[in-house]
Enzyme design. Structure first.
Site, PDB file in Angstrom:
ATOM      1  N   ASP A   1      14.865 -44.785 -48.719  1.00 33.92           N
ATOM      2  CA  ASP A   1      14.534 -44.274 -50.058  1.00 33.92           C
ATOM      3  C   ASP A   1      15.724 -44.451 -51.000  1.00 33.92           C
ATOM      4  OD1 ASP A   1      11.956 -43.269 -49.346  1.00 33.92           O
ATOM      5  OD2 ASP A   1      12.865 -41.487 -48.473  1.00 33.92           O
TER       6      ASP A   1
ATOM      7  N   ASP B   1      19.824 -47.225 -45.576  1.00 28.93           N
ATOM      8  CA  ASP B   1      18.985 -46.090 -45.924  1.00 28.93           C
ATOM      9  C   ASP B   1      17.730 -46.698 -46.565  1.00 28.93           C
ATOM     10  OD1 ASP B   1      18.192 -43.436 -46.712  1.00 28.93           O
ATOM     11  OD2 ASP B   1      18.835 -43.979 -48.738  1.00 28.93           O
TER      12      ASP B   1
END
Ligand code: BG6
Ligand code: MG
Length: 216
Positions: A10, A8
């Site tokens: 962020d 991922d």
């Protein structure tokens, strides 16, 4: 056997949470809607429009689709303005080295993010051409906890989900990883989530989990 790792973006590779918070806070204040860091935590991994719906739960009136689109667009303009502050120094040096070490250990590395700003962020932090594949919010219909973005990332690096690990800071992201059949590694906010298969404090800890892949 794990052959590929999907990260991922962020909250895992780079901390953009404070920018999301600042931008949503400006929108909430403008509309007179209560918003705080705790509510912001619920927005992790969730798409822009779904994030707005969460913020509007506390609104005193209904918003139509056109108004919602205008608010989301304004939030994104503010957010992109804040992203211009990002630079390669926003990625911890130890994290960057850990990513490089995982690559030299034979793992394929991909990004799986709900954010439509992924290309901009990767470029700002100097990782624009680092990953073997990038799957992001521009290419998917269903946001986390739907596994679509991770399944796309796995396809792009040519691995089966059972051969992939997902590194996530959001509970919605861990749910998505599990739904897709990946090994789910929790970091940050997701490090205390009971559904995470492995829990790490930093990307450097991945080096104790993912040993060099033996060449055939
Ligand atoms: C995720 C963030 O990575 O991207 C969410 O955790 C955000 O908070 C989502 O809402 C969508 O981001 P963007 O950049 O497309 O508005
Ligand atoms: Mg995240």
């Amino acid at each position: 056997m794990i052959k590929g790792i999907v990260f991922d973006l962020d909250g895992v590779i780079v901390s953009t949470d404070r920018f999301h918070y600042e931008a949503w806070k400006a929108i909430a204040d403008q509309e007179g809607i209560y918003f705080d860091e705790k509510i912001n935590d619920r927005l992790r991994g969730v798409s822009r429009m779904a994030s707005l719906d969460i913020i509007l739960e506390r609104a005193s009136r209904q918003y139509d689709e056109e108004e919602k689109l205008a608010l989301a667009t304004k939030k994104n303009e503010i957010y992109r303005g804040l992203l211009s502050r990002l630079s390669p120094s926003d990625v911890e040096e130890a994290d960057r080295e850990a990513l490089e070490e995982l690559r030299s250990r034979g793992y394929k590395l991909a990004v799986g993010s709900s954010s439509k700003n992924t290309p901009l962020i990767l470029e700002k932090i100097g990782l624009g051409s680092f990953f073997d594949a990038v799957a992001d919010g521009n290419q998917i219909t269903h946001s986390k906890p739907n596994p679509e973005v991770f399944l796309l990332a796995a396809k792009l690096i040519d691995i089966d989900p059972s051969e992939g690990a997902v590194v996530e800071d959001a509970e919605a992201g861990i749910d998505a990883a599990k739904a897709g059949g990946f090994l789910a590694v929790g970091i940050g906010g997701a490090a205390s989530y009971y559904r995470a298969d492995r829990k790490i404090a930093s990307l450097v800890d991945l080096l104790s989990i993912f040993k060099p892949i033996e060449k055939e």
